[in-house]
Design an enzyme around this catalytic site. Structure first.
Site, PDB file in Angstrom:
ATOM      1  CD1 TRP A  13     106.175  20.202  45.252  1.00 41.12           C
ATOM      2  CD2 TRP A  13     108.315  20.639  45.746  1.00 41.12           C
ATOM      3  NE1 TRP A  13     106.881  19.021  45.149  1.00 41.12           N
ATOM      4  CE2 TRP A  13     108.193  19.269  45.450  1.00 41.12           C
ATOM      5  CE3 TRP A  13     109.566  21.150  46.078  1.00 41.12           C
ATOM      6  CZ2 TRP A  13     109.286  18.399  45.489  1.00 41.12           C
ATOM      7  CZ3 TRP A  13     110.654  20.299  46.116  1.00 41.12           C
ATOM      8  CH2 TRP A  13     110.509  18.923  45.822  1.00 41.12           C
ATOM      9  CG  HIS A  92      98.360  29.172  41.964  1.00 40.36           C
ATOM     10  ND1 HIS A  92      97.880  29.589  43.184  1.00 40.36           N
ATOM     11  CD2 HIS A  92      98.239  27.815  41.946  1.00 40.36           C
ATOM     12  CE1 HIS A  92      97.508  28.520  43.876  1.00 40.36           C
ATOM     13  NE2 HIS A  92      97.713  27.431  43.154  1.00 40.36           N
ATOM     14  CD  GLU A 164      95.043  24.992  40.988  1.00 40.59           C
ATOM     15  OE1 GLU A 164      95.515  23.911  41.320  1.00 40.59           O
ATOM     16  OE2 GLU A 164      95.517  26.083  41.336  1.00 40.59           O
ATOM     17  N   GLY A 170      93.712  23.731  49.034  1.00 46.92           N
ATOM     18  CA  GLY A 170      94.279  23.608  50.374  1.00 46.92           C
ATOM     19  C   GLY A 170      93.250  23.530  51.484  1.00 46.92           C
ATOM     20  N   GLY A 230      98.768  20.459  44.897  1.00 49.73           N
ATOM     21  CA  GLY A 230      99.510  21.270  45.860  1.00 49.73           C
ATOM     22  C   GLY A 230     100.031  20.410  46.997  1.00 49.73           C
ATOM     23  N   GLY A 231      99.317  20.427  48.114  1.00 47.61           N
ATOM     24  CA  GLY A 231      99.758  19.744  49.332  1.00 47.61           C
ATOM     25  C   GLY A 231     100.238  18.313  49.103  1.00 47.61           C
TER      26      GLY A 231
HETATM   27  P1  PGA Z   1      96.019  21.796  46.938  1.00 48.47           P
HETATM   28  O1  PGA Z   1      96.578  22.990  46.007  1.00 48.47           O
HETATM   29  O2  PGA Z   1      96.179  20.512  46.149  1.00 48.47           O
HETATM   30  O3  PGA Z   1      96.845  21.835  48.159  1.00 48.47           O
HETATM   31  O4  PGA Z   1      94.565  22.088  47.181  1.00 48.47           O
HETATM   32  C1  PGA Z   1      96.370  23.004  44.626  1.00 48.47           C
HETATM   33  C2  PGA Z   1      97.040  24.215  44.020  1.00 48.47           C
HETATM   34  O5  PGA Z   1      96.977  25.304  44.605  1.00 48.47           O
HETATM   35  O6  PGA Z   1      97.662  24.131  42.940  1.00 48.47           O
END
Ligand code: PGA
Length: 248
Positions: A13, A92, A164, A170, A230-231
């Protein structure tokens, strides 16, 4: 979906959400049939205790390398355990960038998480400039080597890795399934040179603009064992649909 290790779908989140959203997420996940996938939500610390009763796991987004003491604003592994966390995100890219977390500090946090009986989700991935230079395998190898040097390869049995690519977080710019698979296979092969069994069992999640619409294709790749979301994890129905995609 063949292969595979048991999938994990983890929601990160970030600094978003509310007690209300925690309740909506619990209702949505608790009423679904998700026996074949590990569901994990990592909300901000203040909302961890709102996740009960939850048919999934909860985790922190970070932990301190220290166990207690004069470290204002930090949260320890034992505190996360006391709130029923089973997992914790470590390294992260936003922590690496915003808080200057080095590969070695990340490695130390992985060690401390294991010491507290938490499963660390070790986040690795290259920024756009490194992707463009073609040096991304070396970059990721360096991030993984730092952790191996601190915990040893055998302990990789107890961790989860999340790939990632920073340029996909994002941004709406998802790595293609082929790009994701290429890096996941590289990570598994690299770990496999040191310990084949550990590599075989290692769960490697993909993160970076995963949505219900692209989850199935990403999760179908042979070395992609789920996602770090994430989002899209802020929308319970969308997140559930991603979990269902991991179920195969
Ligand atoms: P996102 O973020 O799905 O919004 O691209 C992933 C994350 O940072 O874990």
């Amino acid at each position: 979906m063949q292969n595979k290790r048991r999938p994990i779908v983890a929601g990160n989140w970030k600094m978003n959400g509310s007690v209300e959203l925690a309740k909506q997420m619990m209702d949505t996940i608790n009423s679904a049939s998700l026996q074949d996938v590990d569901v994990l939500i990592c909300p901000p610390f203040p909302f961890l205790s709102a996740f009960a009763p939850f048919n999934g796991a909860i985790g922190g987004q970070n932990l301190s390398e220290f166990d207690s003491g004069a470290h204002t604003g930090e949260v320890s592994g034992s505190m996360l355990k006391a709130l029923n966390c089973d997992f914790v995100l470590v390294g992260h890219s936003e922590r690496r960038t915003d808080n200057g977390e080095s590969d070695l500090l990340v490695a130390e946090k992985v060690r401390v998480a294991l010491e507290h009986g938490l499963t660390p989700v070790l986040c690795v991935g290259e920024p756009e400039s490194v992707r463009d230079s073609g040096e991304y395998f070396n970059h990721i190898q360096g991030q993984i080597d730092a952790v191996i040097s601190v915990i040893g390869i055998a302990s990789f049995e107890k961790i989860v890795v999340a790939y990632e690519p920073v340029w996909a977080i994002g941004t709406g710019k998802t790595a293609s399934p082929i790009q994701a698979q290429e890096v996941h296979a590289f990570i598994r092969e690299y770990v496999g040179k040191l310990d084949a069994d550990v590599a075989n069992g290692l769960r490697i999640l993909y993160g970076g603009s995963v949505k219900a619409a692209n989850a199935n294709e990403l999760f179908s790749q042979p070395d992609v064992d789920g996602g770090l979301i994430g989002g899209a994890s802020l929308d319970p129905q969308e997140f559930l649909n991603i979990c269902l995609a991991a179920k195969g």
